[in-house]
Design an enzyme around this catalytic site. Structure first.
Site, short mmCIF file in Angstrom:
data_model
loop_
_atom_site.label_atom_id
_atom_site.label_comp_id
_atom_site.label_asym_id
_atom_site.label_seq_id
_atom_site.Cartn_x
_atom_site.Cartn_y
_atom_site.Cartn_z
N ASP A 34 0.84 -1.20 0.00
CA ASP A 34 0.00 0.00 0.00
C ASP A 34 0.88 1.26 0.00
O ASP A 34 0.36 2.38 -0.03
CB ASP A 34 -1.01 -0.01 1.15
CG ASP A 34 -0.37 -0.01 2.52
OD1 ASP A 34 0.87 -0.08 2.61
OD2 ASP A 34 -1.12 0.07 3.52
N SER A 35 2.21 1.07 0.00
CA SER A 35 3.11 2.20 -0.26
C SER A 35 2.82 2.82 -1.61
O SER A 35 3.28 3.92 -1.91
CB SER A 35 4.57 1.74 -0.20
OG SER A 35 4.77 0.59 -1.00
N ASP A 73 -1.12 -6.37 -0.27
CA ASP A 73 -1.22 -5.67 1.01
C ASP A 73 -2.67 -5.24 1.22
O ASP A 73 -3.22 -4.50 0.39
CB ASP A 73 -0.33 -4.41 0.90
CG ASP A 73 0.23 -3.97 2.23
OD1 ASP A 73 -0.10 -4.60 3.25
OD2 ASP A 73 1.01 -3.00 2.21
N LYS A 103 -1.28 -9.53 3.12
CA LYS A 103 -0.54 -9.00 4.26
C LYS A 103 -1.45 -8.09 5.07
O LYS A 103 -2.19 -7.28 4.48
CB LYS A 103 0.68 -8.22 3.80
CG LYS A 103 1.44 -7.57 4.95
CD LYS A 103 2.80 -7.06 4.51
CE LYS A 103 2.80 -5.66 3.95
NZ LYS A 103 2.26 -4.61 4.86
N GLU A 105 -1.48 -5.57 8.74
CA GLU A 105 -0.67 -4.94 9.79
C GLU A 105 -1.29 -5.20 11.16
O GLU A 105 -2.51 -5.25 11.28
CB GLU A 105 -0.60 -3.42 9.55
CG GLU A 105 0.13 -3.06 8.27
CD GLU A 105 0.29 -1.54 8.08
OE1 GLU A 105 -0.04 -0.77 9.00
OE2 GLU A 105 0.75 -1.15 7.00
N GLU A 172 9.19 -4.06 10.50
CA GLU A 172 9.56 -2.76 9.92
C GLU A 172 10.08 -1.81 11.00
O GLU A 172 9.43 -1.59 12.03
CB GLU A 172 8.35 -2.13 9.21
CG GLU A 172 8.69 -0.76 8.62
CD GLU A 172 7.69 -0.24 7.60
OE1 GLU A 172 6.75 -0.97 7.24
OE2 GLU A 172 7.87 0.91 7.16
#
Ligand code: KIV
Length: 254
Positions: A34-35, A73, A103, A105, A172
């Protein structure tokens, strides 16, 4: 690869042509991160990224990939509400997008959702440490786990995600010593970004690796295109340096 002591390389990627080059370079994992909200769309954070955005980019990447594992993501708001809504969105990224894994978070709080997805046939990658979707709660993009209390929380998060059924764990922006301890304590592979040299693999944002992002890149990243003749050569250099444990060096670690 973890049990053989072989390092895993991973880069983010958002389209067909770059996915094809990364796959050719022999990279093990392609992350449709999602960057993309920052490097493709120009936002300040990853928070505005939608399910439609990630689905579209995952479809583009899947078409360019023959052998690497494709991880999609899950964007902010697509999995935190309930395990059921997480399943419905994850199923789209796998079924319509062609992702092999999703993925999410978060640590302990996401364990129930991880198990819900895994029990229904969707492999999950966890992501702890600096979790950019919580930037407003964390007070910025900061190294996590510097104090013993927060380090202990991260160790607990990692154990919980493994027990919940996660296949992979991204760490991270954590101190290198903490990332090493977590890596040694879980049987699933860890992939670090700004987490020192001792995680089982390394991931970077493609636009940092190619020096394309117009804003300041993080200190733990490196421009691998500098001095190389092509994107393929730059990506091969990243893969080689990860495999040979030349990257990250001390200057890329906390
Ligand atoms: O979205 C992303 O690029 C990521 C990596 C930084 C791990 O989550």
């Amino acid at each position: 690869m973890k049990s053989r002591g072989e390092r895993i390389s991973c880069l983010t990627v958002y389209d067909y042509s770059f996915a094809h080059i990364l796959d050719q370079a022999g990279i093990e994992i392609l992350l449709v991160g999602d960057s993309l909200g920052m490097v493709i769309q120009g936002h300040e954070t990853t928070l505005p990224v939608s399910m439609c955005n990630v689905l579209y980019h995952t479809q583009c990447v899947s078409r360019g990939c023959n052998s690497a594992l494709v991880i999609a993501d899950m964007p902010f708001g697509s999995y935190q509400g309930s395990p059921q809504s997480a399943y419905e969105n994850a199923a789209r990224l796998v079924g319509e997008g062609g992702a092999h894994m999703v993925k999410i978070e978060g640590g302990v709080v996401m364990a129930e959702t991880v198990t819900f997805l895994v029990d229904r046939g969707i492999p999950v990658c966890g992501h702890i440490g600096l979790t950019p979707q919580s930037v407003n709660q964390l007070g910025g993009f900061r190294v996590q786990g510097r104090e013993e209390s927060t380090a202990e929380e991260l160790r607990r998060d990692a154990r919980n995600l493994e027990e919940a059924g996660a296949s992979l764990l991204i760490l991270e922006a954590t101190p290198a010593q903490l990332a090493k301890g977590i890596t040694d304590s879980v049987s699933i592979p860890t992939v670090g970004i700004g987490a020192g040299p001792d995680t089982d693999g390394q991931v970077l944002v493609l636009y940092d690796v190619l020096g394309l992002f117009p804003r300041k890149s993080p200190s733990f990243s490196k421009d691998f295109l500098e001095g190389k003749g092509s994107v393929l050569e730059a990506v091969k250099a990243f893969v080689d340096d990860v495999r040979a444990r030349r990257f990250p060096g001390p200057q890329h670690s906390f």
